[in-house]
Write an enzyme that holds these catalytic residues in place. Structure first.
Site, mmCIF file in Angstrom:
data_model
loop_
_atom_site.group_PDB
_atom_site.id
_atom_site.type_symbol
_atom_site.label_atom_id
_atom_site.label_comp_id
_atom_site.label_asym_id
_atom_site.label_seq_id
_atom_site.Cartn_x
_atom_site.Cartn_y
_atom_site.Cartn_z
ATOM 1 N N LYS A 107 85.326 64.652 0.224
ATOM 2 C CA LYS A 107 85.439 64.813 2.071
ATOM 3 C C LYS A 107 84.621 63.818 2.309
ATOM 4 O O LYS A 107 85.555 63.943 4.018
ATOM 5 C CB LYS A 107 84.667 66.240 1.171
ATOM 6 C CG LYS A 107 84.861 67.592 0.167
ATOM 7 C CD LYS A 107 86.175 68.268 0.659
ATOM 8 C CE LYS A 107 86.379 69.369 0.374
ATOM 9 N NZ LYS A 107 86.962 70.031 -1.276
HETATM 10 C C1 LIG Z 1 87.899 69.801 -2.442
HETATM 11 C C2 LIG Z 1 87.606 69.311 -2.678
HETATM 12 C C3 LIG Z 1 89.029 69.768 -3.575
HETATM 13 C C4 LIG Z 1 90.101 70.600 -2.917
HETATM 14 O O1 LIG Z 1 90.471 70.620 -1.449
HETATM 15 P P1 LIG Z 1 91.217 72.057 -0.475
HETATM 16 O O2 LIG Z 1 91.512 70.266 0.735
HETATM 17 O O3 LIG Z 1 89.905 72.430 -0.259
HETATM 18 O O4 LIG Z 1 92.001 72.147 -1.523
HETATM 19 C C5 LIG Z 1 89.359 69.378 -4.792
HETATM 20 N N1 LIG Z 1 88.411 68.598 -5.650
HETATM 21 C C6 LIG Z 1 87.705 68.352 -4.573
HETATM 22 C C7 LIG Z 1 86.379 67.705 -5.386
HETATM 23 C C8 LIG Z 1 86.727 68.972 -3.998
HETATM 24 O O5 LIG Z 1 85.658 68.955 -3.638
#
Ligand SMILES: *Cc1c(COP(=O)(O)O)cnc(C)c1O
Length: 492
Positions: free
Chosen positions: A109
Site C-alpha cells: 500500500k
Molecule cells: C491490501 C493487501 C492485499 C490485497 O490487495 P487488494 O488490492 O485489496 O486486492 C494483499 N496483501 C496485502 C499484504 C495487503 O495489504
C-alpha cells in the site's frame, strides 16, 4: 483521459475530479475510458522506477501539472523506501518475486499511498479548491497505516481510519494505534472489513452527510480511489522490463502475474497494465479461505452467502470486493448492467454473469485459493527449498503459482506479487516454520535469527511508541462517529 461512474456512463469527469471525489455520488467507481494506447516497451526499457512512474501516471492523470507531477514522484519515491529500486524483483528461475514492501509501513500500500497526498494536492490546485480535505478510510490492516503515515500533518487534510477490531494482526493494530500527526483519527469497529468498507461507502453516497459543513470535501484513500490504482500499474511494467533487462524474457514475450487479492485493486492495476500493452498472458487471482473471488472467476456467480473467516492473511479477509465492479464495467461496457448487478448484490447478496461475459473475463484471469494449511506449507516450502522468506499473503499467491504450474505444465515466466514484509506477521510465519512465539516482538527477533533477514526498523520501534488511539465502536455507531468527526474538521 476521462473517467465515468461504473454505474452511469453519462457522468464524465477529468482525472483530477475523480481523484478528489474518490467515489461517485451514485455509489459507482470512477473508471477510466481507455483509448487504444499501447506503451512502447522499448522506449520504457531504459527508465528507472521514477521515470517509468512519470510516463504511466501522467498518461492516466493527464490533467495534473506535468512538472509538478514529476517533482511529486521524486519526493514520493525517495529514501522512505529502503531499496533504491523501490520495488525490487527477486528472480528465482522461472518464478520471480516482486517485493512491494520496501516502504515505511512494510506493505504494498505504501507504493501508491506515498504518492497520493501529492496527487490530491495537485488535483486541488488544478481545480482551485480551498476547503479542508477529509479522507475516510476503511482498512483490512495495511491501508490504514500506510494512509496514516502518508497523510500525517499534511496541510488542510484530515484522515480517519476504521479498522476491524478482530482480524488485523497485532503489529498492524499497533502500527495504527501509535500513529502520529495532529490530523489523524483511528477507530476500531466491532465488525469485519466489509462492515468498515460499507460504512465508509455509505458516508460517500449519503447526500446529507456534509449538510451545513461548507468547509469540508470528502475523499478516499482506499483502492476505490483511482489515485490508488494508477501508481500500482507502474510496478507491473517495472517487473516486466526488469525481466527483459536481465535477459530472462524477450521483449513482447508474455508472462503471468500471481496476485494475492482482497479488494481486487492490485490485480485490477495489472489488468490496466495489460490493456495498455504490457504482454501479460494471465492475471491469476489468489484468495485465502475467503474464496469468493475464486468461485466467481470459475463459475460466474458472486455469492455472499458464505461464512467469513479470519485468516493469517488478514488483509485479504474480504467478501465484498469493490474493484471487481470496475472489471465488470470494462467487460460489459454497460453501466446500467453494472448498476443492476450491484443492486442485486445489495438486495439479495448474489449476482450471476452470463456465460459469454464470464468467458471474456476468463480470457484474462484465472484463480486459485489457499487454505490456512496450504499457506503455512508454502511458507515452509519456500523457506527451506527456495531459501526465500515470504509472508502469508505472498504465500497464498505462491501456492496459486504451484497449482497453476502443476495444472497447465506451461513454461511461461511468472511473477508473484509479494505484498507485505514477513515481519508484519512474524508469529504466523514462525509457526509455519515449526516454531512458536506469540509475542510479536520476540517473534520478530526469532524470525530474524532463523532467516538472517533484518527486522524493518519501523516495526521494531513500535514496541516503544505510546498508544494514542484505543477507541472501539459498534458498527451502528459508525455514521455518528463520521458525522461528529466531520463537524470537528469543519470547525477546526
Ligand atoms: C491490501 C493487501 C492485499 C490485497 O490487495 P487488494 O488490492 O485489496 O486486492 C494483499 N496483501 C496485502 C499484504 C495487503 O495489504
Amino acid at each position: 483521459m476521462k473517467y465515468v461512474s461504473s454505474r452511469n456512463n453519462q457522468t464524465e469527469v477529468p482525472a483530477s475530479i475523480a481523484l478528489i471525489k474518490g467515489l461517485c455520488e451514485d455509489g459507482g467507481l470512477y473508471t477510466p475510458i481507455l483509448e487504444d494506447k499501447r506503451f512502447d516497451l522499448e522506449e520504457l526499457l531504459n527508465k528507472d522506477y521514477k521515470g517509468l512512474a512519470y510516463e504511466i501516471i501522467s498518461y492516466f492523470l493527464d490533467d495534473l501539472d506535468k512538472d509538478k507531477l514529476k517533482k511529486a514522484i521524486d519526493l514520493a519515491y525517495d529514501s522512505k523506501f529502503d531499496d533504491q529500486e523501490i520495488t525490487p524483483l527477486n528472480i528465482l528461475g522461472d518464478l520471480s518475486i516482486l517485493e512491494l514492501w520496501h516502504g515505511r509501513t512494510c506493505a504494498f500500500k505504501d507504493v501508491a499511498l506515498s504518492l497520493l497526498p501529492y496527487l490530491l494536492q495537485l488535483a486541488y490546485e488544478k481545480n482551485g479548491l480551498q476547503q479542508k480535505l477529509s479522507i475516510l478510510t476503511a482498512t483490512s490492516g495495511d491501508t490504514g497505516k500506510a494512509a496514516l503515515e502518508a497523510f500525517a500533518d499534511v496541510k488542510h487534510t484530515y484522515i480517519t481510519v476504521f479498522y476491524p477490531e478482530i482480524g488485523v494482526s497485532d503489529i498492524q493494530k499497533l502500527q495504527m494505534a501509535t500513529s502520529i500527526g495532529n490530523n489523524v483519527e483511528v477507530i476500531a469497529v466491532k465488525g469485519n472489513f466489509d462492515d468498515c468498507q460499507r460504512l465508509v461507502k455509505k458516508a460517500y453516497s449519503d447526500k446529507d452527510i456534509l449538510q451545513g459543513l461548507d468547509d469540508v470535501i470528502l475523499s478516499s484513500a482506499n483502492s476505490i480511489n483511482i489515485g490508488r490504482l494508477v501508481p500500482q500499474i507502474v510496478y507491473y511494467f517495472y517487473a516486466y522490463l526488469k525481466l527483459v533487462k536481465e535477459k530472462q524474457i524477450q521483449l513482447s514475450e508474455e508472462i503471468d502475474f500471481f496476485v494475492p487479492t482482497g479488494n481486487f485493486g492490485d490485480i485490477l492495476a495489472g489488468y490496466l497494465a495489460k490493456k495498455c500493452g504490457l504482454p501479460i498472458h494471465k492475471l491469476i487471482c489468489a484468495s485465502n479461505s475467503n474464496n469468493i473471488l475464486t468461485d466467481f472467476l470459475h463459475q460466474g456467480s458472486y455469492d455472499l452467502h458464505r461464512p467469513f473467516y479470519t485468516t493469517m492473511s488478514p488483509s485479504m479477509d474480504i467478501l465484498i470486493s469493490s474493484n471487481l465492479e470496475r472489471l465488470l464495467y470494462f467487460v460489459l461496457k454497460d453501466s446500467d448492467k453494472v448498476s443492476s448487478l450491484m443492486k442485486q448484490m445489495d438486495e439479495n447478496g448474489i449476482y450471476e454473469l452470463d456465460e459469454k461475459t464470464l468467458s471474456k473475463i476468463q480470457d484474462d484471469f484465472d484463480s486459485f485459493y489457499a487454505s490456512e494449511e496450504n499457506c503455512a506449507e508454502t511458507i515452509r516450502k519456500y523457506f527451506f527449498e527456495k531459501h526465500v522468506l515470504i509472508d502469508p499473503h505472498a504465500a497464498v499467491a505462491c501456492h496459486a503459482y504451484e497449482r497453476y504450474k502443476e495444472e497447465t505444465k506451461n513454461e511461461r515466466k511468472a511473477v508473484v506479487l509479494s505484498t507485505a514484509s514477513p515481519f508484519k506477521f512474524s508469529s504466523d510465519v514462525l509457526h509455519a516454520l515449526g516454531k512458536q512465539e506469540s509475542d510479536p516482538f520476540k517473534a520478530m527477533e526469532k524470525l530474524s535469527d532463523l532467516s538472517g533477514c533484518k527486522i524493518p526498523q519501523s516495526l521494531s520501534e513500535l514496541k516503544d511508541l505510546p498508544i494514542r488511539f484505543d477507541k472501539a465502536i459498534e458498527i451502528d455507531e459508525g455514521m455518528d462517529a463520521i458525522k461528529n468527526r466531520l463537524k470537528e474538521i469543519n470547525n477546526a
